[in-house]
Design an enzyme around this catalytic site. Structure first.
Site, PDB file in Angstrom:
ATOM      1  N   LYS A   1       1.117  -1.243  -0.538  1.00  0.00           N
ATOM      2  CA  LYS A   1       0.366   0.004  -0.032  1.00  0.00           C
ATOM      3  C   LYS A   1       0.731   1.251   0.107  1.00  0.00           C
ATOM      4  O   LYS A   1       1.733   1.596   1.186  1.00  0.00           O
ATOM      5  CB  LYS A   1      -0.416   0.191   1.274  1.00  0.00           C
ATOM      6  CG  LYS A   1      -1.961   1.012   1.284  1.00  0.00           C
ATOM      7  CD  LYS A   1      -3.169   0.765   0.572  1.00  0.00           C
ATOM      8  CE  LYS A   1      -4.190   1.981   0.476  1.00  0.00           C
ATOM      9  NZ  LYS A   1      -3.263   2.865  -0.390  1.00  0.00           N
TER      10      LYS A   1
ATOM     11  N   GLN B   1       6.958   4.183   3.965  1.00  0.00           N
ATOM     12  CA  GLN B   1       6.113   4.044   3.704  1.00  0.00           C
ATOM     13  C   GLN B   1       5.168   1.711   5.223  1.00  0.00           C
ATOM     14  O   GLN B   1       4.701   1.894   5.568  1.00  0.00           O
ATOM     15  CB  GLN B   1       5.222   3.133   2.777  1.00  0.00           C
ATOM     16  CG  GLN B   1       3.271   3.041   2.377  1.00  0.00           C
ATOM     17  CD  GLN B   1       3.280   4.743   2.360  1.00  0.00           C
ATOM     18  OE1 GLN B   1       3.605   5.722   2.161  1.00  0.00           O
ATOM     19  NE2 GLN B   1       1.963   4.908   2.992  1.00  0.00           N
TER      20      GLN B   1
ATOM     21  N   LYS C   1       5.522   2.422  -3.011  1.00  0.00           N
ATOM     22  CA  LYS C   1       5.524   3.341  -3.464  1.00  0.00           C
ATOM     23  C   LYS C   1       5.363   3.708  -5.195  1.00  0.00           C
ATOM     24  O   LYS C   1       6.526   2.166  -5.027  1.00  0.00           O
ATOM     25  CB  LYS C   1       6.545   4.506  -2.644  1.00  0.00           C
ATOM     26  CG  LYS C   1       5.921   5.366  -2.530  1.00  0.00           C
ATOM     27  CD  LYS C   1       4.704   5.814  -1.735  1.00  0.00           C
ATOM     28  CE  LYS C   1       4.839   7.968  -2.051  1.00  0.00           C
ATOM     29  NZ  LYS C   1       3.848   7.600  -1.312  1.00  0.00           N
TER      30      LYS C   1
ATOM     31  N   ASP D   1      -0.771  10.580  -4.206  1.00  0.00           N
ATOM     32  CA  ASP D   1       0.389  11.333  -4.013  1.00  0.00           C
ATOM     33  C   ASP D   1       0.960  13.102  -4.332  1.00  0.00           C
ATOM     34  O   ASP D   1      -0.075  12.752  -4.932  1.00  0.00           O
ATOM     35  CB  ASP D   1       1.806  10.695  -3.831  1.00  0.00           C
ATOM     36  CG  ASP D   1       2.892  11.150  -2.975  1.00  0.00           C
ATOM     37  OD1 ASP D   1       3.017  11.172  -1.819  1.00  0.00           O
ATOM     38  OD2 ASP D   1       4.045  11.273  -3.190  1.00  0.00           O
TER      39      ASP D   1
ATOM     40  N   THR E   1      -4.989  13.642   5.366  1.00  0.00           N
ATOM     41  CA  THR E   1      -3.693  13.900   5.788  1.00  0.00           C
ATOM     42  C   THR E   1      -3.163  14.687   6.887  1.00  0.00           C
ATOM     43  O   THR E   1      -2.650  14.484   7.500  1.00  0.00           O
ATOM     44  CB  THR E   1      -2.403  13.319   4.877  1.00  0.00           C
ATOM     45  OG1 THR E   1      -2.951  12.413   3.668  1.00  0.00           O
ATOM     46  CG2 THR E   1      -1.451  13.566   4.614  1.00  0.00           C
TER      47      THR E   1
ATOM     48  N   ASN F   1      -2.841  19.166  -1.165  1.00  0.00           N
ATOM     49  CA  ASN F   1      -4.226  18.416  -0.602  1.00  0.00           C
ATOM     50  C   ASN F   1      -3.445  18.364   0.790  1.00  0.00           C
ATOM     51  O   ASN F   1      -4.642  19.282   1.420  1.00  0.00           O
ATOM     52  CB  ASN F   1      -4.315  17.332  -0.493  1.00  0.00           C
ATOM     53  CG  ASN F   1      -5.133  16.789  -0.291  1.00  0.00           C
ATOM     54  OD1 ASN F   1      -6.182  16.792  -0.780  1.00  0.00           O
ATOM     55  ND2 ASN F   1      -4.906  15.252   0.382  1.00  0.00           N
TER      56      ASN F   1
ATOM     57  N   SER G   1      -6.771   5.591   3.014  1.00  0.00           N
ATOM     58  CA  SER G   1      -7.183   4.573   1.990  1.00  0.00           C
ATOM     59  C   SER G   1      -7.587   3.153   3.030  1.00  0.00           C
ATOM     60  O   SER G   1      -8.331   1.993   1.697  1.00  0.00           O
ATOM     61  CB  SER G   1      -5.922   4.618   1.248  1.00  0.00           C
ATOM     62  OG  SER G   1      -5.319   6.000   1.049  1.00  0.00           O
TER      63      SER G   1
END
Length: 450
Positions: A94, A115, A130, A170, A214, A245, A382
């Site tokens: 993920k 991650q 990623k 991203d 986030t 974002n 997510s």
């Protein structure tokens, strides 16, 4: 510290540098983690004996591919695509997809490595990965972005799946790009596998709060950290770098909790608004018009615009939230923030502070929330989107937001507890690395040499 564990980490780091030459971001991420793990390896020498850490710093799979597409003039363009599937010990891979000219193997590996620990900290069953491309969506038409995304997914589709690898967005990859990629995946597979991508639109399997997650999660973590120290966001002056974002929704949540954000930035420069940033204006400029942050002063004449994004850290503020990109706060910026009385720093971007900058904050008593803990809200939501897709349900905004807030509070508590347990009280950098590592290491130990 025993010499054996320390020496083991130093030698392993050198092997990583030699094996992954010219990838400084990846070296930096590995160095930070290895320095944190010495105390764990002293207590659990079996992790060394079983080669857990050697396997952890080597991706399970690295995929590099060509992405040909046609621009609006009919000219063929060629970019490079990446997917690094780093570790699947606790769940399917993920991690987001980044479209930016700076993308190369080292950036993707650093992000994928981070991650692993971030995803582990959420408490949810997701591994680390990623992906991305050196394609730049800025200045491209919707048609060009669509054609690129379709070409990108035409190769990527064979490496992902809702039980194998679940990408998200991203930098440079928002709802538009996710939509184009999902459409192409569905077209090729002839199946509606909603859980293969997260960050989808609400009309086709997306989750409420995912857009805000986030940024909101960062502020929930900061609120938890400040509360534990008898402090509060209310009345604080806050600097937020970036205007994407993460930055937008961190700003929104800070203001909801009584803080005042006075500065934001993009890659060209920064704005300063002593009255407090008008979030609605930034949303219009960035999310709707896709224009530069300098446009803000046309709507808010009392605000100031300054070229050069690094200047944002010279503004006096109580709290700094770097939400732009990696290594944006170096030792000089850290010294300036400390001199100006900054009390806390929360990393909204991935590794936005250099190792030297982080060391200065910790040495000077600045509360420091590292990215792998503080910005885990995006991937956590997510994973909640994946849950809803699996159950074919949609939760309300309030339900998802409540779950997100609980997850971020748990991450703070677990991170703080791990730091204290291993002799590094109040050092959340060490605490996050240890708490994230131990869960993955135990899973790897249980699953044998794979």
């Amino acid at each position: 510290m025993t010499a054996s564990a320390k020496k083991y980490c130093e030698e392993l780091y050198q092997r990583v540098v030699n094996r992954n030459a010219h990838e400084p971001e990846f070296h930096q991420a590995v160095q930070e983690v290895l320095e944190s793990l010495v105390a764990v390896l002293e207590k659990h020498p079996e992790y060394m004996e079983l080669g857990i850490v050697e396997r952890l710093v080597e991706p399970e799979r690295q995929i590099i591919f060509r992405v040909p597409w046609v621009d609006d003039t009919g000219r063929v363009q060629v970019n490079r695509g990446f997917r690094v599937q780093f570790n699947s010990a606790i769940g399917p891979y993920k991690g987001g997809i980044r479209f930016h000219p700076s993308v190369y193997a080292g950036i993707i590996k650093f992000l994928g490595f981070e991650q692993i620990f971030k995803n582990s900290l959420t408490g949810l069953p997701i591994g680390g990965a990623k992906g991305g491309s050196d394609f730049d969506p800025k200045g491209k038409s919707d048609g060009e972005v669509m054609r690129f995304c379709q070409s990108f997914m035409t190769e990527l589709y064979r490496h992902i799946g809702q039980d194998a690898d679940v990408p998200a967005g991203d930098i440079g990859v928002g709802g538009r790009e996710i939509g184009f990629m999902f459409g192409q995946f569905k077209r090729i597979k002839n199946a509606y596998e909603a859980g293969v991508l997260t960050g989808k639109g609400l009309t086709y399997g997306g989750s409420l709060v995912r857009t805000q997650a986030t940024g909101y999660g960062l502020v929930y973590f900061m609120d938890e950290m400040l509360t534990a120290k008898g402090m509060s966001l209310a009345g604080k002056t806050v600097l937020v770098s970036g205007s994407g974002n993460v930055a937008i929704y961190a700003t929104e949540k800070v203001q909801q909790l009584g803080g005042k954000v006075v500065a934001m930035s993009d890659s060209n420069g920064y704005i300063y608004d002593a009255n407090g940033i008008e979030v609605a204006a930034v949303k219009q400029i960035k999310e709707v018009e896709r224009r530069r942050i300098s446009e803000y002063v046309k709507q808010q004449p009392s605000a100031e615009y300054h070229p050069g994004c690094e200047g944002i850290w010279s503004i006096p503020g109580d709290i700094a939230l770097p939400c732009a990109t990696q290594n944006e706060i170096d030792d000089n910026a850290a010294k300036t923030l400390i001199k100006n009385g900054c009390q806390a720093v929360g990393e909204g971007a991935n590794m936005p502070t250099t190792l030297a900058g982080t060391k200065l904050f910790l040495e000077n008593g600045v509360l420091f929330a590292p990215a792998k803990a503080a910005n885990a809200g995006g991937v956590a939501t997510s994973a909640l989107e994946m849950c809803q897709n699996s159950m074919r349900l949609s939760w309300t905004f309030e339900e998802v937001d409540t779950k997100l807030k609980t997850i971020m509070a748990n991450i703070y508590q677990n991170t703080s507890k791990a730091a204290e347990e291993y002799g590094h009280k109040n050092n959340l950098v060490v605490g996050a690395n240890i708490a994230g590592f131990v869960k993955v290491a135990e899973a790897m130990k249980a699953q044998g040499l794979v």
